[in-house]
Scaffold this active site. Sequence first.
Site, PDB file in Angstrom:
ATOM      1  N   SER A 147       0.845  -1.209   0.000  1.00  0.00           N
ATOM      2  CA  SER A 147       0.000   0.000   0.000  1.00  0.00           C
ATOM      3  C   SER A 147       0.873   1.250   0.000  1.00  0.00           C
ATOM      4  O   SER A 147       0.552   2.243  -0.652  1.00  0.00           O
ATOM      5  CB  SER A 147      -0.943  -0.001   1.206  1.00  0.00           C
ATOM      6  OG  SER A 147      -0.210  -0.067   2.413  1.00  0.00           O
ATOM      7  N   ASP A 205       5.963   2.787   6.687  1.00  0.00           N
ATOM      8  CA  ASP A 205       6.050   2.110   5.385  1.00  0.00           C
ATOM      9  C   ASP A 205       6.304   3.101   4.249  1.00  0.00           C
ATOM     10  O   ASP A 205       7.142   2.860   3.370  1.00  0.00           O
ATOM     11  CB  ASP A 205       4.754   1.337   5.090  1.00  0.00           C
ATOM     12  CG  ASP A 205       4.610   0.102   5.968  1.00  0.00           C
ATOM     13  OD1 ASP A 205       5.444  -0.077   6.860  1.00  0.00           O
ATOM     14  OD2 ASP A 205       3.671  -0.671   5.745  1.00  0.00           O
TER      15      ASP A 205
HETATM   16  N1  LIG Z   1      -0.133  -2.901  -7.068  1.00  0.00           N
HETATM   17  C1  LIG Z   1      -1.193  -2.348  -6.499  1.00  0.00           C
HETATM   18  N2  LIG Z   1      -2.162  -1.815  -7.270  1.00  0.00           N
HETATM   19  C2  LIG Z   1      -3.227  -1.238  -6.692  1.00  0.00           C
HETATM   20  N3  LIG Z   1      -3.441  -1.170  -5.353  1.00  0.00           N
HETATM   21  C3  LIG Z   1      -2.535  -1.691  -4.557  1.00  0.00           C
HETATM   22  C4  LIG Z   1      -1.367  -2.305  -5.079  1.00  0.00           C
HETATM   23  N4  LIG Z   1      -0.640  -2.740  -4.051  1.00  0.00           N
HETATM   24  C5  LIG Z   1      -1.346  -2.413  -2.926  1.00  0.00           C
HETATM   25  N5  LIG Z   1      -2.463  -1.791  -3.208  1.00  0.00           N
HETATM   26  C6  LIG Z   1      -3.482  -1.299  -2.254  1.00  0.00           C
HETATM   27  O1  LIG Z   1      -2.989  -1.553  -0.951  1.00  0.00           O
HETATM   28  C7  LIG Z   1      -3.858  -2.438  -0.236  1.00  0.00           C
HETATM   29  C8  LIG Z   1      -3.061  -3.422   0.601  1.00  0.00           C
HETATM   30  O2  LIG Z   1      -2.551  -2.727   1.683  1.00  0.00           O
HETATM   31  P1  LIG Z   1      -2.332  -3.352   3.101  1.00  0.00           P
HETATM   32  O3  LIG Z   1      -3.557  -4.025   3.612  1.00  0.00           O
HETATM   33  O4  LIG Z   1      -1.757  -2.279   3.905  1.00  0.00           O
HETATM   34  O5  LIG Z   1      -1.255  -4.488   2.863  1.00  0.00           O
HETATM   35  P2  LIG Z   1       0.307  -4.346   2.525  1.00  0.00           P
HETATM   36  O6  LIG Z   1       0.644  -2.902   2.548  1.00  0.00           O
HETATM   37  O7  LIG Z   1       0.974  -5.122   3.613  1.00  0.00           O
HETATM   38  O8  LIG Z   1       0.507  -5.015   1.209  1.00  0.00           O
HETATM   39  C9  LIG Z   1      -4.677  -3.118  -1.289  1.00  0.00           C
HETATM   40  O9  LIG Z   1      -5.953  -3.399  -0.736  1.00  0.00           O
HETATM   41  C10 LIG Z   1      -4.776  -2.065  -2.388  1.00  0.00           C
HETATM   42  O10 LIG Z   1      -5.850  -1.212  -2.102  1.00  0.00           O
HETATM   43  C1  LIG Z   2       1.145  -2.748  11.412  1.00  0.00           C
HETATM   44  C2  LIG Z   2       1.978  -1.592  10.848  1.00  0.00           C
HETATM   45  O1  LIG Z   2       2.974  -1.270  11.815  1.00  0.00           O
HETATM   46  C3  LIG Z   2       2.692  -1.990   9.560  1.00  0.00           C
HETATM   47  C4  LIG Z   2       1.747  -2.429   8.485  1.00  0.00           C
HETATM   48  O2  LIG Z   2       2.456  -2.878   7.357  1.00  0.00           O
HETATM   49  P1  LIG Z   2       1.719  -3.637   6.169  1.00  0.00           P
HETATM   50  O3  LIG Z   2       0.636  -2.754   5.655  1.00  0.00           O
HETATM   51  O4  LIG Z   2       1.141  -4.908   6.731  1.00  0.00           O
HETATM   52  O5  LIG Z   2       2.781  -3.883   5.137  1.00  0.00           O
HETATM   53  C5  LIG Z   2       1.057  -0.406  10.641  1.00  0.00           C
HETATM   54  C6  LIG Z   2       1.777   0.925  10.459  1.00  0.00           C
HETATM   55  O6  LIG Z   2       2.922   1.088  10.911  1.00  0.00           O
HETATM   56  O7  LIG Z   2       1.160   1.832   9.909  1.00  0.00           O
HETATM   57 MG   LIG Z   3       0.110  -1.476   4.016  1.00  0.00          MG
END
Ligand SMILES: Nc1ncnc2c1ncn2[C@@H]1O[C@H](COP(=O)(O)OP(=O)(O)O)[C@@H](O)[C@H]1O
Ligand SMILES: C[C@@](O)(CCOP(=O)(O)O)CC(=O)O
Ligand SMILES: [Mg+2]
Length: 397
Positions: A147, A205
């Site tokens: 994200s 992040d």
């Molecule tokens: N390549 C991508 N294209 C579009 N949206 C994305 C992409 N990668 C991530 N996202 C957005 O970020 C969200 C995932 O974020 P999150 O739950 O914080 O998990 P993480 O950051 O750990 O991958 C997805 O639901 C989507 O909305």
């Molecule tokens: C749980 C947390 O510490 C990290 C979240 O990372 P991710 O979206 O799971 O990649 C939340 C934050 O720092 O905003």
């Molecule tokens: Mg995230």
Amino acid sequence: MCNTELIVSAPGKAILHGEHAVVHGKVALAVSVNLRTYLRLQPNPDGTIRLQLPNVEAFATWDVSSLQPLRPPCAADPWNMDKLDSALFQRLRDFAGFTEETLDTHSMAVLAFLYIYLSIFAESRELPSFTVTVWSELPPGAGLGSSAAFSVCLAAAMLSVQGSVSLPPLDTESTARWCKQDLELINMWAFQGEKVIHGTPSGVDNAVATWGGILRYRAGNITPLSRVPMLRILLTNTKVPRSTKLLVAGVRDKIKKFPSIMGPVLDSIDGISITCEQTLQEMAGHATPEHYSVLEELMDINQHHLDVIGVGHTSVDHLCRITLAQGLHSKLTGAGGGGCGITLLRPGTDSLVVQSVILELKDCGYDCWETSIGVPGVQLHSMSSMTADVLSVFNSY
Ligand SMILES: Nc1ncnc2c1ncn2[C@@H]1O[C@H](COP(=O)(O)OP(=O)(O)O)[C@@H](O)[C@H]1O
Ligand SMILES: C[C@@](O)(CCOP(=O)(O)O)CC(=O)O
Ligand SMILES: [Mg+2]
């Protein structure tokens, strides 16, 4: 109309220590990983905005004229954006037909895009029209900061088109980075995107996706760590889906319910991050097996703490057990609840041991690979710097 075509990329991250606690003002240590999100922005002559997000199966086209009335009346002060513009957020939800409960990957990505687009171009004479295509090597929703990499790419591209940051010259270079001041602005706007997706992110992040390398992060203060040893890390994706937003909200509820119990756990995680940072600094001079034992013990303790605050998962327990059977220590990384784990490898860990652990983890249906860490943050790319794989994805839309 916008007349600049550009390609930018930003890396994912792994949190060594401090996930969740960092949302509550504690220290986190995080590193960039060599999996990147790529964004291509192409001018459109037809007055539309086209959004192509194949990883989350989101494809949308809007007439710029339909987005015009959604614009905030004036531009937000980027250095003073404590909270999201709730009126804009609500207008976007109504426009897209989403409710507060809409949390699917597709909708959150669309909302983050529209929020950043309309905020950054709030005071432009007219809204620019372009196609944005994003493709990522990062698994979305797995704890590797997809994200944030997405939000950083959106912010870097749109601020560059808008002119608030200057496109760094590519000359003969294949990639280029923005200057410090511009990176700070990119990071600020990416943080807003993270707020749309996460609710209450800490900002760690987007800081890693912007700056790259290895960082200490606490309450918005970013300290790059320069004196650290080369760490070898195995990444495992259990492929158990989860939502950072829901996990962060769950931890907040637990802290509210049991403040005197959860408070000390968060303090202990803070202590782990600080001890890890000190140990890494000592190791930069001369790393001994005892240093690695400390790092391993810290990982075990933190993994237990993460279980206590409610973000563990049987898939991660299983991963920890499999690696420990070969003498390797693991913990979850990111929000937990499934997703990814990290395993520390010692410099001398036998490659046969690593290969056998990887095979065993793959047999469980997990993805597992050794990763490079500390890669550069957000970058502008020349066409020639793009791999054939990424270009062929871009060209297929
Ligand atoms: N390549 C991508 N294209 C579009 N949206 C994305 C992409 N990668 C991530 N996202 C957005 O970020 C969200 C995932 O974020 P999150 O739950 O914080 O998990 P993480 O950051 O750990 O991958 C997805 O639901 C989507 O909305
Ligand atoms: C749980 C947390 O510490 C990290 C979240 O990372 P991710 O979206 O799971 O990649 C939340 C934050 O720092 O905003
Ligand atoms: Mg995230």
